[in-house]
Design a protein around this motif. Structure first.
Motif, PDB file in Angstrom:
ATOM      1  N   GLY A  42      44.001   6.837  -0.797  1.00 13.44           N
ATOM      2  CA  GLY A  42      44.259   6.919   0.855  1.00 13.44           C
ATOM      3  C   GLY A  42      43.215   7.633   1.738  1.00 13.44           C
ATOM      4  N   ASP A  43      43.795   7.841   3.115  1.00 18.18           N
ATOM      5  CA  ASP A  43      42.264   8.854   3.852  1.00 18.18           C
ATOM      6  C   ASP A  43      43.173   9.646   3.998  1.00 18.18           C
ATOM      7  OD1 ASP A  43      42.837   5.630   4.464  1.00 18.18           O
ATOM      8  OD2 ASP A  43      43.298   5.880   7.172  1.00 18.18           O
ATOM      9  N   ALA A  44      41.190  10.781   3.921  1.00 15.88           N
ATOM     10  CA  ALA A  44      41.861  11.551   4.296  1.00 15.88           C
ATOM     11  C   ALA A  44      41.038  12.253   5.654  1.00 15.88           C
ATOM     12  CB  ALA A  44      40.720  12.786   3.092  1.00 15.88           C
ATOM     13  N   VAL A  45      41.086  12.836   6.074  1.00 10.41           N
ATOM     14  CA  VAL A  45      40.749  13.336   7.616  1.00 10.41           C
ATOM     15  C   VAL A  45      39.962  14.976   7.866  1.00 10.41           C
ATOM     16  CG1 VAL A  45      40.527  13.641  10.568  1.00 10.41           C
ATOM     17  CG2 VAL A  45      42.217  11.304   8.990  1.00 10.41           C
ATOM     18  N   PHE A  46      38.368  14.627   7.865  1.00 14.84           N
ATOM     19  CA  PHE A  46      37.814  16.104   8.171  1.00 14.84           C
ATOM     20  C   PHE A  46      37.926  16.447   9.754  1.00 14.84           C
ATOM     21  CE2 PHE A  46      37.294  14.605   4.155  1.00 14.84           C
ATOM     22  CZ  PHE A  46      37.824  15.993   3.254  1.00 14.84           C
ATOM     23  N   ASN A  47      37.792  17.922  10.329  1.00 11.40           N
ATOM     24  CA  ASN A  47      38.228  17.920  11.867  1.00 11.40           C
ATOM     25  C   ASN A  47      36.645  18.535  11.896  1.00 11.40           C
ATOM     26  OD1 ASN A  47      38.320  20.870  11.542  1.00 11.40           O
ATOM     27  ND2 ASN A  47      40.755  19.910  11.644  1.00 11.40           N
ATOM     28  N   GLN A  48      36.099  19.441  13.049  1.00 14.25           N
ATOM     29  CA  GLN A  48      34.607  20.101  13.162  1.00 14.25           C
ATOM     30  C   GLN A  48      35.008  21.408  12.632  1.00 14.25           C
ATOM     31  OE1 GLN A  48      33.871  20.907  17.170  1.00 14.25           O
ATOM     32  NE2 GLN A  48      32.279  20.024  17.021  1.00 14.25           N
ATOM     33  N   ARG A  49      35.720  21.754  12.206  1.00 15.40           N
ATOM     34  CA  ARG A  49      36.330  23.540  11.922  1.00 15.40           C
ATOM     35  C   ARG A  49      36.216  23.366   9.776  1.00 15.40           C
ATOM     36  NH1 ARG A  49      38.716  27.810  14.539  1.00 15.40           N
ATOM     37  NH2 ARG A  49      38.572  28.573  12.697  1.00 15.40           N
ATOM     38  N   GLN A  50      36.604  22.007   9.192  1.00 10.44           N
ATOM     39  CA  GLN A  50      36.742  21.510   7.787  1.00 10.44           C
ATOM     40  C   GLN A  50      35.264  21.171   7.441  1.00 10.44           C
ATOM     41  OE1 GLN A  50      40.130  18.555   8.441  1.00 10.44           O
ATOM     42  NE2 GLN A  50      40.806  20.914   7.575  1.00 10.44           N
ATOM     43  N   VAL A  51      34.363  20.607   8.686  1.00  4.56           N
ATOM     44  CA  VAL A  51      33.012  20.067   8.099  1.00  4.56           C
ATOM     45  C   VAL A  51      32.027  20.633   7.467  1.00  4.56           C
ATOM     46  CG1 VAL A  51      30.699  19.120   8.658  1.00  4.56           C
ATOM     47  CG2 VAL A  51      33.314  17.123   9.728  1.00  4.56           C
ATOM     48  N   PRO A  52      31.819  22.077   7.848  1.00  4.87           N
ATOM     49  CA  PRO A  52      30.863  22.890   7.067  1.00  4.87           C
ATOM     50  C   PRO A  52      31.640  23.389   5.530  1.00  4.87           C
ATOM     51  CG  PRO A  52      31.583  23.577   9.669  1.00  4.87           C
ATOM     52  CD  PRO A  52      32.394  22.874   8.906  1.00  4.87           C
ATOM     53  N   LEU A  53      32.824  23.045   5.122  1.00  3.48           N
ATOM     54  CA  LEU A  53      33.760  23.339   3.536  1.00  3.48           C
ATOM     55  C   LEU A  53      33.143  22.108   3.662  1.00  3.48           C
ATOM     56  CD1 LEU A  53      36.671  25.093   5.252  1.00  3.48           C
ATOM     57  CD2 LEU A  53      35.123  26.165   4.232  1.00  3.48           C
ATOM     58  N   LEU A  54      33.507  21.084   3.660  1.00  2.76           N
ATOM     59  CA  LEU A  54      32.932  19.964   3.082  1.00  2.76           C
ATOM     60  C   LEU A  54      31.546  19.878   2.759  1.00  2.76           C
ATOM     61  CD1 LEU A  54      33.715  16.715   2.549  1.00  2.76           C
ATOM     62  CD2 LEU A  54      33.647  16.155   4.454  1.00  2.76           C
TER      63      LEU A  54
END
Length: 93
Positions: A42-54
């Motif tokens: 499946g696809d997973a999408v990360f936005n600008q606010r989630q990227v630091p956590l990633l």
């Protein structure tokens, strides 16, 4: 892995993808909530606010889950952080 804008346009692309190993099964939602969202199909999408956590999770990623994809993911995270209305997509098969 790709970075896309709001209209779905591809802004940046990784050369490879996540190298799935059995070790990914050990990444639980409590310790790795962002990476836990990834699945091979499946696809997973990360936005600008989630990227630091990633990025924080990539720093703690067990070696058994690593590979070239980690550096590529970091580079794409930087693209998302520097832009606006950009999203990091992990595209499943």
């Amino acid at each position: 892995m790709v970075v896309r804008g709001d209209l779905g346009n591809v802004v940046a692309r990784a050369e490879g993808g996540v190298e799935w190993t059995a070790a990914f099964a050990d990444l639980g939602p409590a310790g790795f909530p962002m990476l836990w969202a990834l699945t091979p199909y499946g696809d997973a999408v990360f936005n600008q606010r989630q990227v630091p956590l990633l990025l924080s999770e990539l720093d703690r990623l067990p070696a058994a889950c690593g590979g070239d994809w980690v550096g590529q993911a970091r580079e794409l995270c930087q693209v998302v952080e520097r832009g606006t209305h950009l999203y990091l997509w992990f595209v499943g098969d």
